[in-house]
Design an enzyme around this catalytic site. Sequence first.
Site, PDB file in Angstrom:
ATOM      1  N   GLU A  69       0.986  -1.137   0.021  1.00 48.16           N
ATOM      2  CA  GLU A  69       0.045   0.145   0.049  1.00 48.16           C
ATOM      3  C   GLU A  69       1.014   1.102   0.131  1.00 48.16           C
ATOM      4  OE1 GLU A  69      -2.780  -0.074   3.224  1.00 48.16           O
ATOM      5  OE2 GLU A  69      -3.712  -1.950   2.576  1.00 48.16           O
TER       6      GLU A  69
ATOM      7  N   HIS B  52      -8.319   1.077   1.845  1.00 47.13           N
ATOM      8  CA  HIS B  52      -8.205   1.049   3.124  1.00 47.13           C
ATOM      9  C   HIS B  52      -8.984   2.014   4.084  1.00 47.13           C
ATOM     10  CE1 HIS B  52      -4.748  -0.420   6.267  1.00 47.13           C
ATOM     11  NE2 HIS B  52      -6.132  -0.384   6.796  1.00 47.13           N
TER      12      HIS B  52
END
Length: 530
Positions: free
Chosen positions: A263, A281
């Site tokens: 990420e 997220h």
Amino acid sequence: MPKVLISDKLSDAAVQIFRDNGVEVDFQPELGKDPGKLAQVIGEYDGLAIRSATKATADLLDKAANLKVIGRAGIGVDNVDIAAASARGIVVMNTPFGNSITTAEHAIAMMFAVARQIPAADASTQAGKWEKSKFMGSEITGKTLGLIGAGNIGSVVASRALGLKMKVIAFDPFLSQDRAREMGVEKVEDLGQMLGRADFITLHLPRTEKTANILSAEMIARIKPGARLINCARGGLVDEAAVAEALKSGRLAGAAFDVFAQEPAKENPLFGLPNVVCTPHLGASTSEAQENVALQVAEQMSDYLVRGAIANALNAPSVTAEEAPILKPWIALCGNLGSFAGQMTEHAIREIEIEYVGQVGQLNLKPLTSALTAAMLIPLVGEGGVNMVSAPIVARERGIRISETRKDAQGAFGSYVRLIVTTETQTRSVAGTIYSDGKPRFIQIKGINLEAEPSEFMLYTANTDTPGYIGALGTLLGELGINIATFALGRSARGDEAIALLGVDAVVPPAALERIQGLAQVRQAKALRF
């Protein structure tokens, strides 16, 4: 006044909570994005409040000379080096309950989204198409939901799923049968078996060495054909490439991911596949959750810095604000007992047994055991090598077994602590209690009763019980210029072994100790410092 640095974005209300509790606050919400500048100033602070942008690395913590606590507003602490913090005695807290509902709701939303192909249907419809037959969905009611992890968030997901009339099965080694019944779920002992039964699978567990890649390619191959997979927990729990292959082959009917192994996720094997729902997220991203965790971490850090209370710590035992003043004298006593044993021990320690007798046995024993273990290990590993936070880890690394026993009151004292230390050559014990004045006392050493208040400098001697010893020792100490503040005596039997524990005004130097050891009655002499 303790001083806290907030290096990520927290609400004004959280800042005010610190101030209301008498904590000075330095609010610099962009500082966490500049590691170099953060390292320059971190040494000034007692506490560090963060979200996910600040990286509390070992290098940063090396410069945090005064830091006592790190508070993470949120549940994930991937950005904190917990081992490095523990080694430096820094308590690491998170807020595991502040965003549980929000994350659980996101998992349920993702399950609906992938069951009814809502994102793809929305994009198609807004593009002017009317592809009703293309987006055939699946009902939730009556289906089996498989939980991997049934902790805070998993239990909320289970309750919501039961409300949707789903059957819930759970794989979680830490879930007891009683708790499973209370939740209304079926506990499944084997992960592969659960995967073969579930129509929807959702993960709710942290990423650790044991859980990393828990859904490997091998495990994904055991998933029930036509099932749907949801991950709103942590990236790296699932082999994403294997999921992509299962989607392409049709074994999986769909997948929904809020977290990814890398990420920010700019590229991923799942992107572009049909019936895959992806979000960046967002599990904890509601205004309510962000506010809740900010307020919670401010309260927790303030309680610790001002009152000594520890809540939701990942590397230290919890202590409530109500417990802290009650535990304080007992923690001091345990520190004295551990320090005495550590200074007296000359061989490798194999086992530590701690007996909590009487009322003290009803207290929260974890901080007492940690304080005792740390104090005992300091003479062996050095002042900077162990603390209350790292003591259990250091003891385990050295192969030292630690056991606790609670016993009913017995003997002359209604409540006391006894430490029994087993080394390679012998077993010795020391016991102590708290008097009505709130001060600790040694009450027994090697099974011999005595009463002695710990002081900064002390002298211990083991000697034969013969007339003239007290006079000989007092005379010699006078010659050596060592002033006696307190003098406690005890013996096992007349003419047998006796001990003396003296409080003195200054450290007993090695040359003086050698002279004391030379007295005819002395078997052992030790200079102690507390």
